[in-house]
Design a protein around this motif. Structure first.
Motif, short mmCIF file in Angstrom:
data_model
loop_
_atom_site.label_atom_id
_atom_site.label_comp_id
_atom_site.label_asym_id
_atom_site.label_seq_id
_atom_site.Cartn_x
_atom_site.Cartn_y
_atom_site.Cartn_z
N LEU A 1 0.80 -1.23 0.00
CA LEU A 1 0.00 0.00 0.00
C LEU A 1 0.84 1.29 0.00
N GLN A 2 2.01 1.23 -0.61
CA GLN A 2 2.75 2.45 -0.93
C GLN A 2 2.16 2.95 -2.25
N VAL A 3 2.01 4.26 -2.38
CA VAL A 3 1.38 4.85 -3.57
C VAL A 3 2.39 5.74 -4.28
N LEU A 4 2.44 5.61 -5.60
CA LEU A 4 3.33 6.43 -6.42
C LEU A 4 2.62 7.75 -6.75
N LEU A 5 3.25 8.86 -6.41
CA LEU A 5 2.74 10.18 -6.78
C LEU A 5 3.76 10.87 -7.68
N ILE A 6 3.23 11.69 -8.60
CA ILE A 6 4.09 12.44 -9.51
C ILE A 6 3.74 13.92 -9.42
N GLU A 7 4.77 14.77 -9.55
CA GLU A 7 4.59 16.22 -9.42
C GLU A 7 4.46 16.84 -10.80
N ARG A 8 3.40 17.62 -10.99
CA ARG A 8 3.13 18.25 -12.29
C ARG A 8 4.20 19.28 -12.63
N ALA A 9 4.64 19.27 -13.89
CA ALA A 9 5.62 20.26 -14.34
C ALA A 9 4.95 21.63 -14.53
N ASP A 10 3.67 21.64 -14.95
CA ASP A 10 2.99 22.92 -15.19
C ASP A 10 2.47 23.56 -13.90
N LYS A 11 2.49 22.82 -12.81
CA LYS A 11 2.04 23.32 -11.51
C LYS A 11 2.91 22.71 -10.42
N PRO A 12 4.16 23.18 -10.27
CA PRO A 12 5.03 22.61 -9.25
C PRO A 12 4.36 22.65 -7.88
N GLY A 13 4.55 21.59 -7.12
CA GLY A 13 3.89 21.48 -5.82
C GLY A 13 2.57 20.74 -5.90
N PHE A 14 2.06 20.50 -7.11
CA PHE A 14 0.82 19.75 -7.31
C PHE A 14 1.18 18.29 -7.54
N TRP A 15 0.87 17.45 -6.56
CA TRP A 15 1.16 16.02 -6.63
C TRP A 15 -0.11 15.26 -6.97
N GLN A 16 0.04 14.20 -7.77
CA GLN A 16 -1.13 13.45 -8.21
C GLN A 16 -0.74 12.04 -8.64
N SER A 17 -1.77 11.24 -8.86
CA SER A 17 -1.61 9.94 -9.51
C SER A 17 -1.58 10.18 -11.02
N VAL A 18 -1.40 9.13 -11.78
CA VAL A 18 -1.45 9.23 -13.24
C VAL A 18 -2.88 9.58 -13.65
N THR A 19 -3.01 10.58 -14.51
CA THR A 19 -4.32 10.94 -15.06
C THR A 19 -4.15 11.23 -16.55
N GLY A 20 -5.23 11.09 -17.27
CA GLY A 20 -5.17 11.44 -18.68
C GLY A 20 -6.50 11.21 -19.35
N SER A 21 -6.71 11.99 -20.40
CA SER A 21 -7.97 11.94 -21.14
C SER A 21 -7.91 10.91 -22.26
N LYS A 22 -9.09 10.45 -22.65
CA LYS A 22 -9.21 9.58 -23.81
C LYS A 22 -8.65 10.31 -25.04
#
Length: 155
Positions: free
Chosen positions: A17-38
Motif C-alpha cells: 500500500l505504498q502509492v506512487l505520486l508524480i509532481e506536475r511540471a505545469d504546476k510545481p507542488g501539485f502532486w497526483q496519480s497518473v491521469t489522462g484523457s481519452k
C-alpha cells in the motif's frame, strides 16, 4: 484539437500500500496519480489507462513485471469541475470532466521514467500520506479507498 472531457485516474500502488505520486511540471507542488484523457471518444478506458501509465511513468502494463490483470477498474467515476486554468484545453462551454478510477499493482522496485515535460519528480508514500499530498480531492478520495480495493482483490 480539444481534449475529451472523459479521463482515467490510475492509483499506482505496491502490495504493501505504498502509492506512487508524480509532481506536475505545469504546476510545481501539485502532486497526483497518473491521469489522462481519452484520445478518441471510442477509446476503451483500459486502453487510456495503459497508454497514460506508459507515457507518464514508463511503466508498461501487460509486461512480465506488470501483467494486465494487475490493472483493476474500480467501477468508480467522479464528475468534477475542470479548473479554470485548464479549461482552454477543452471545447468552449465544457466545464466538467468524468474521471474513471483504476488501481494498478506494481513491484515497489519498478523503474519509473517520467515524461520530463509533464512531471518533475516522483515519490512513493504510504497511502494515507499520499492522499494528504494530492491537490485533487477526487484523487485523494480514490487513494483513501485503496485498502478496501486491495482487500477485495485478495478475498
Amino acid at each position: 484539437v480539444h481534449k475529451i472531457p472523459e479521463s482515467v485516474l490510475v492509483v499506482i500502488h505496491s502490495a504493501d500500500l505504498q502509492v506512487l505520486l508524480i509532481e506536475r511540471a505545469d504546476k510545481p507542488g501539485f502532486w497526483q496519480s497518473v491521469t489522462g484523457s481519452k484520445d478518441a471518444l471510442d477509446e476503451p478506458l483500459v486502453e487510456t489507462a495503459v497508454r497514460e501509465v506508459l507515457e507518464e511513468t514508463g511503466i508498461r502494463i501487460g509486461s512480465e513485471q506488470v501483467p494486465l490483470p494487475h490493472l483493476r477498474d474500480w467501477q468508480l467515476s467522479n464528475v468534477y469541475e475542470i479548473y479554470p486554468v485548464w479549461r482552454h484545453r477543452y471545447a468552449p462551454g465544457v466545464t466538467h470532466n468524468t474521471e474513471h478510477v483504476f488501481g494498478l499493482l506494481v513491484p515497489r522496485d519498478i523503474d519509473v521514467i517520467l515524461a520530463p515535460r509533464e512531471h518533475l519528480q516522483y515519490r512513493w508514500l504510504p497511502w494515507r500520506e499520499a492522499a494528504d499530498q494530492c491537490f485533487s480531492p477526487s484523487n485523494a478520495e480514490a487513494i483513501l479507498q485503496l485498502p478496501r480495493h486491495v482487500a477485495a482483490d485478495v478475498a
